[in-house]
Every structure is written in structure tokens, then in C-alpha cells.
Design a protein around this motif. Structure first.
Motif, PDB file in Angstrom:
ATOM      1  N   PHE A  95       0.864  -1.183   0.000  1.00  0.00           N
ATOM      2  CA  PHE A  95       0.000   0.000   0.000  1.00  0.00           C
ATOM      3  C   PHE A  95       0.894   1.224   0.000  1.00  0.00           C
ATOM      4  N   GLY A  96       0.886   1.980  -1.100  1.00  0.00           N
ATOM      5  CA  GLY A  96       1.795   3.101  -1.256  1.00  0.00           C
ATOM      6  C   GLY A  96       1.119   4.439  -1.050  1.00  0.00           C
ATOM      7  N   LEU A  97       1.245   5.003   0.150  1.00  0.00           N
ATOM      8  CA  LEU A  97       0.706   6.329   0.444  1.00  0.00           C
ATOM      9  C   LEU A  97       1.821   7.271   0.912  1.00  0.00           C
ATOM     10  N   THR A  98       2.564   6.886   1.945  1.00  0.00           N
ATOM     11  CA  THR A  98       3.626   7.723   2.498  1.00  0.00           C
ATOM     12  C   THR A  98       4.739   7.941   1.473  1.00  0.00           C
ATOM     13  N   GLU A  99       5.285   9.148   1.453  1.00  0.00           N
ATOM     14  CA  GLU A  99       6.368   9.492   0.532  1.00  0.00           C
ATOM     15  C   GLU A  99       7.605   9.932   1.320  1.00  0.00           C
ATOM     16  N   PRO A 100       8.765  10.017   0.660  1.00  0.00           N
ATOM     17  CA  PRO A 100       9.988  10.401   1.386  1.00  0.00           C
ATOM     18  C   PRO A 100       9.850  11.705   2.163  1.00  0.00           C
ATOM     19  N   ASP A 101       9.113  12.675   1.623  1.00  0.00           N
ATOM     20  CA  ASP A 101       8.959  13.968   2.295  1.00  0.00           C
ATOM     21  C   ASP A 101       7.534  14.235   2.745  1.00  0.00           C
ATOM     22  N   ILE A 102       6.660  13.249   2.590  1.00  0.00           N
ATOM     23  CA  ILE A 102       5.243  13.440   2.905  1.00  0.00           C
ATOM     24  C   ILE A 102       4.784  12.299   3.796  1.00  0.00           C
ATOM     25  N   GLY A 103       4.461  12.618   5.061  1.00  0.00           N
ATOM     26  CA  GLY A 103       3.988  11.595   5.974  1.00  0.00           C
ATOM     27  C   GLY A 103       2.585  11.898   6.464  1.00  0.00           C
ATOM     28  N   ASP A 110      -5.422  15.015 -12.292  1.00  0.00           N
ATOM     29  CA  ASP A 110      -6.248  16.186 -12.581  1.00  0.00           C
ATOM     30  C   ASP A 110      -7.648  16.051 -11.990  1.00  0.00           C
ATOM     31  N   GLU A 111      -8.014  14.824 -11.629  1.00  0.00           N
ATOM     32  CA  GLU A 111      -9.328  14.565 -11.030  1.00  0.00           C
ATOM     33  C   GLU A 111      -9.263  14.502  -9.516  1.00  0.00           C
ATOM     34  N   GLY A 112      -8.105  14.823  -8.941  1.00  0.00           N
ATOM     35  CA  GLY A 112      -7.917  14.675  -7.508  1.00  0.00           C
ATOM     36  C   GLY A 112      -7.080  13.446  -7.198  1.00  0.00           C
ATOM     37  N   ILE A 113      -6.991  13.070  -5.946  1.00  0.00           N
ATOM     38  CA  ILE A 113      -6.206  11.904  -5.543  1.00  0.00           C
ATOM     39  C   ILE A 113      -6.966  10.634  -5.906  1.00  0.00           C
ATOM     40  N   ARG A 114      -6.287   9.731  -6.608  1.00  0.00           N
ATOM     41  CA  ARG A 114      -6.893   8.479  -7.048  1.00  0.00           C
ATOM     42  C   ARG A 114      -5.981   7.316  -6.681  1.00  0.00           C
ATOM     43  N   GLY A 115      -6.579   6.126  -6.633  1.00  0.00           N
ATOM     44  CA  GLY A 115      -5.826   4.918  -6.328  1.00  0.00           C
ATOM     45  C   GLY A 115      -5.689   4.029  -7.546  1.00  0.00           C
ATOM     46  N   PHE A 116      -4.575   3.314  -7.625  1.00  0.00           N
ATOM     47  CA  PHE A 116      -4.287   2.433  -8.754  1.00  0.00           C
ATOM     48  C   PHE A 116      -3.810   1.083  -8.223  1.00  0.00           C
ATOM     49  N   ALA A 117      -4.274   0.014  -8.847  1.00  0.00           N
ATOM     50  CA  ALA A 117      -3.763  -1.330  -8.587  1.00  0.00           C
ATOM     51  C   ALA A 117      -2.657  -1.588  -9.601  1.00  0.00           C
ATOM     52  N   VAL A 118      -1.411  -1.554  -9.144  1.00  0.00           N
ATOM     53  CA  VAL A 118      -0.248  -1.577 -10.022  1.00  0.00           C
ATOM     54  C   VAL A 118       0.433  -2.951  -9.963  1.00  0.00           C
ATOM     55  N   PRO A 119       0.413  -3.736 -11.026  1.00  0.00           N
ATOM     56  CA  PRO A 119       1.217  -4.967 -11.028  1.00  0.00           C
ATOM     57  C   PRO A 119       2.692  -4.595 -10.903  1.00  0.00           C
ATOM     58  N   THR A 145     -11.942   8.051  -4.776  1.00  0.00           N
ATOM     59  CA  THR A 145     -11.767   9.436  -5.192  1.00  0.00           C
ATOM     60  C   THR A 145     -11.484  10.291  -3.967  1.00  0.00           C
ATOM     61  N   GLY A 146     -10.373  11.022  -3.995  1.00  0.00           N
ATOM     62  CA  GLY A 146     -10.027  11.892  -2.880  1.00  0.00           C
ATOM     63  C   GLY A 146      -9.345  11.149  -1.746  1.00  0.00           C
ATOM     64  N   LEU A 147      -8.962  11.925  -0.730  1.00  0.00           N
ATOM     65  CA  LEU A 147      -8.233  11.360   0.414  1.00  0.00           C
ATOM     66  C   LEU A 147      -9.099  10.464   1.288  1.00  0.00           C
ATOM     67  N   LYS A 148     -10.409  10.603   1.183  1.00  0.00           N
ATOM     68  CA  LYS A 148     -11.287   9.792   2.025  1.00  0.00           C
ATOM     69  C   LYS A 148     -11.045   8.310   1.811  1.00  0.00           C
ATOM     70  N   ALA A 149     -10.692   7.923   0.589  1.00  0.00           N
ATOM     71  CA  ALA A 149     -10.497   6.503   0.281  1.00  0.00           C
ATOM     72  C   ALA A 149      -9.283   5.930   1.012  1.00  0.00           C
ATOM     73  N   PRO A 150      -8.061   6.473   0.830  1.00  0.00           N
ATOM     74  CA  PRO A 150      -6.931   5.892   1.566  1.00  0.00           C
ATOM     75  C   PRO A 150      -7.069   6.035   3.072  1.00  0.00           C
ATOM     76  N   LEU A 151      -7.687   7.127   3.538  1.00  0.00           N
ATOM     77  CA  LEU A 151      -7.866   7.285   4.978  1.00  0.00           C
ATOM     78  C   LEU A 151      -8.827   6.237   5.533  1.00  0.00           C
ATOM     79  N   GLY A 152      -9.809   5.831   4.726  1.00  0.00           N
ATOM     80  CA  GLY A 152     -10.694   4.752   5.150  1.00  0.00           C
ATOM     81  C   GLY A 152      -9.943   3.437   5.314  1.00  0.00           C
ATOM     82  N   CYS A 153      -9.003   3.186   4.403  1.00  0.00           N
ATOM     83  CA  CYS A 153      -8.165   1.990   4.528  1.00  0.00           C
ATOM     84  C   CYS A 153      -7.331   2.059   5.800  1.00  0.00           C
ATOM     85  N   LEU A 154      -6.745   3.220   6.058  1.00  0.00           N
ATOM     86  CA  LEU A 154      -5.909   3.377   7.244  1.00  0.00           C
ATOM     87  C   LEU A 154      -6.702   3.174   8.521  1.00  0.00           C
ATOM     88  N   SER A 155      -7.939   3.645   8.546  1.00  0.00           N
ATOM     89  CA  SER A 155      -8.757   3.450   9.741  1.00  0.00           C
ATOM     90  C   SER A 155      -8.986   1.970  10.007  1.00  0.00           C
TER      91      SER A 155
END
Length: 396
Positions: A141-149, A191-200, A242-252
Motif C-alpha cells: 500500500f503506497g501512500l507515504t512518501e519520502p517527504d510526505i507523511g 487532474d481529477e484529484g487523488i486516485r488509487g491504482f492497482a499496479v502490477p 476518489t479523494g483522500l477519504k479513500a486511503p484514509l478509510g483503509c488506514l482506519s
């Protein structure tokens, strides 16, 4: 008057009788995971921790899949459809073995699989979830970045449309399972906001170098995700996210498992201290007979079992569909903080032996320093609760 009922004996392992709150199926899940951890993890964990490796992670994942521990609360697609309390008990037992093992399960099920199950298309679910539930495919699950926590809205990873494809560029950091994953759920700015991708993870341009030289969560795989012009078809996009609500829901969802898991690390350390206090002799008698040692043990037992009761309460609320994110923050903030204090107190009872890998205490204490930070730092959970209590937002 009828004679008073005969009281059950006092159980030092369950002083409040919390097991009385569990039904036979819940007890069976707990005991199954505890037995697996005792057989497959505990005999080797000190060696794995010392070497900073988790050998045989793919085999362990398949075994956890066979137990139904991966994507445990999800329905269909080979998932167990277990209750939140059953999942919590599994997390407690896994983290009593090691936080790295519980992290493997949490990231697989509560982050990667949960994201696909909740936000993915039917085709994505069919493609990924059955093999992930079986442990044949590992996810990250890729959310955190080197300069973004703590401020994921400021992420720099981005995806741009190019014809019918998406082109993904960026970096993610501190990603559990990254180097062994077959699929990465990656969050990116579009351009549509924060989105999630399933990346092989075999997609050209994607790499996941492993992070070494860790002094915490050493028996786990932690990686950086590197995406250089990773070209993805349109169907890699998670349509419901769509948006931050999705990854934050996973984190919860994942934080809920930590509420239980931290108490597993605390229990293991408490049990080690209790056994040591009964057998270690100084001044002609066991140190457990001295008042200061007993005071430490009593305080540790209080916080341990209060934390387990809190986890149990939150689990029942989740099963009833009534658990709020603020309540998850309540649980993570309290239980991880108290678990670290229990480990530190246990270390004082063991004295110099407390720093040895012959005992689990220092290993758990080191692991919990990471657990305290990831999936929401202390400060973030304090501010979540502060906002809920006052109605005033201190984040901005």
C-alpha cells in the motif's frame, strides 16, 4: 438464603475474565492463530530480528492464507468473512509473536485487499483478491512518501492520462511488503484529484528497493516504491476511490487491528516479566516477592487488560457498524502508548537480561516505536480527538 456461588480461581493470564466475553468461534480463531505463531514464528523470531530479515515470507503468507488470516473480515473472493473481533484476536496473537508478522497481515488485508475490495471494480476484485486471500500474491500500500507523511494531501506522486492509459511517476517510502509484492495499491495526484491504482509490480518502470539498516520492525520487509513512467491501462484505476477519504478509510481499518496488536506485544512482555519475577532470586528470594516489583506488575496488568477491554469494545462497535474513526484514534493512541510503557517497565524487571534477544521485551519495545508512528503519529491522533472534543480544527 442460597449459598453463594463458588467463584472461579483467579487467573493471572486473564485477571478480569475477559475470555467470558468471547464465544466459542472467537476462542477457536484466537487459539488457532496462537498455535500457528508458536510453531512457525516464535522458534525463529529472535534470529530473524537479529539478522534483519524475514526469510520464507512467501511461505508464511501462504500459511496465513490457509488459516484465513488474510483479508479476514472481507466477504467473498476466498476471504474468510470473519468478524471484527475475530480479526482483532488474530492481530493480538500475531503481534504477541512479532509486530513485523502482524504488519505483514495488516498491510495485506486491511490496506491492499481492503482497498481493492472496497474501491475496486469487479474485474479487479476477481483478478487480485482470491490469490491474495490465499497468500499466493502479496500486496502493498503506497501512500507515504519520502517527504510526505502526516499530510498525504501534499503528495507529489502523480498520474497523468496519455490516450487510454495512465502514466505514473513518483516515490513512496516505508512500504511494508513492497519488495515481495505482486500488486501495489498506489495513491497519486491526478487532474481529477487523488486516485488509487492497482499496479502490477512487474510493470516496466516500477521497482521496490528494500530498506535496510532498520532498528525496528527488523523481521519484516520494508521498501521504497519507485515509479518512473509506469504506464498503466485504464482499468488499473480503482473506480470507487476518489479523494483522500479513500486511503484514509483503509488506514482506519488497519489502525483498528493495531489497537489489538499492540496489546499482543504488551502481553508477551508482561508474561516474560511475570515469569522472570517468579524465578529470579535476589537477596535470598524471588524478586516478585518485593513490593516495588509487585507494584510494577500490578500496574502493567491494569493497563494491559484495560487495553484489551478497549480493543474488545471497539471491535463490537465495528461489528455493529457503529465504530467512528475518532474512536479508532482513541484506541490506537492509548493502546500503543501503554504497550510501550509496559515493555519498558518489563525491561526494568528483567534488568540486564531485558536487552537480550533471549527474551522478547526489547524486541517488542523496538518494534512498537514504529507502530507508534505509522498509520498516524501520536500527535495526529491527539489532534483528531482534540477536534472531535472541541469542534475546532487544529490541523490547518
Amino acid at each position: 438464603m442460597s449459598a453463594p456461588a463458588k467463584l472461579p480461581p483467579f487467573d493471572a493470564g486473564d485477571p478480569l475474565g475477559i475470555d467470558d466475553l468471547l464465544d466459542p468461534e472467537e476462542l477457536a480463531v484466537r487459539d488457532t492463530v496462537r498455535t500457528w505463531a508458536a510453531d512457525r514464528v516464535l522458534p525463529h523470531i529472535a534470529e530473524w530480528y537479529e539478522s534483519g530479515e524475514l526469510p520464507g515470507i512467501r511461505e508464511l503468507a501462504r500459511e496465513l492464507g490457509s488459516l484465513g488470516a488474510l483479508g479476514m473480515t472481507l466477504d467473498g473472493y476466498g476471504c474468510a468473512g470473519a468478524s471484527a473481533v475475530q480479526y482483532g484476536l488474530a492481530c493480538l496473537e500475531l503481534e504477541a509473536a512479532d509486530s513485523g508478522i502482524r504488519s505483514l497481515v495488516s498491510v495485506q488485508g486491511s490496506l491492499a485487499m481492503y482497498a481493492i475490495h472496497t474501491y475496486g471494480s469487479e474485474e479487479q476484485k476477481q483478478r487480485w483478491l482470491p490469490s491474495m486471500a490465499a497468500g499466493e500474491t502479496i500486496g502493498c500500500f503506497g501512500l507515504t512518501e519520502p517527504d510526505i507523511g502526516s499530510d498525504p494531501a501534499a503528495m507529489r506522486t502523480h498520474a497523468k492520462k496519455d490516450g487510454g492509459d495512465w502514466v505514473l511517476n513518483g516515490r513512496k517510502m516505508w512500504i511494508t511488503n513492497g519488495s515481495v509484492a505482486g500488486v501495489a495499491v498506489v495513491w497519486a495526484r491526478t487532474d481529477e484529484g487523488i486516485r488509487g491504482f492497482a499496479v502490477p509490480t512487474d510493470t516496466p518502470g516500477f521497482s521496490a528497493p528494500e530498506i535496510k539498516h532498520k532498528w525496528s520492525l527488523r523481521a519484516s520487509v520494508t521498501s521504497e516504491l519507485v515509479m518512473d513512467d509506469v504506464r498503466l491501462p485504464a482499468d488499473a484505476l480503482l473506480p470507487g476511490a476518489t479523494g483522500l477519504k479513500a486511503p484514509l478509510g483503509c488506514l482506519s481499518h488497519a489502525r483498528y487491528g493495531i489497537v489489538w496488536g499492540a496489546m499482543g506485544a504488551a502481553r508477551s512482555s508482561f508474561e516474560a516479566a511475570l515469569e522472570y519475577a517468579r524465578s529470579r532470586e535476589q537477596f535470598g528470594r524471588p524478586i516478585g516477592g518485593f513490593q516495588l516489583t509487585q507494584a510494577k506488575l500490578a500496574d502493567m496488568a491494569l493497563e494491559l487488560h484495560k487495553g484489551i477491554l478497549l480493543a474488545h469494545h471497539l471491535g463490537r462497535r465495528l461489528d455493529a457498524g457503529r465504530l467512528r474513526p475518532e474512536q479508532v484514534s482513541f484506541g490506537k493512541l492509548n493502546n500503543v502508548r501503554e504497550a510501550i510503557d509496559i515493555c519498558r517497565t518489563a525491561r526494568t524487571i528483567l534488568g540486564a537480561n531485558g536487552i537480550s534477544l533471549e527474551y522478547p521485551v526489547m524486541r517488542h519495545a523496538g518494534n512498537l516505536e514504529s507502530v507508534l508512528t505509522y498509520e498516524g503519529t501520536v500527535e495526529m491522533h491527539q489532534l483528531v480527538l482534540g477536534k472531535a472534543l472541541t469542534g475546532l480544527d487544529a490541523f490547518r
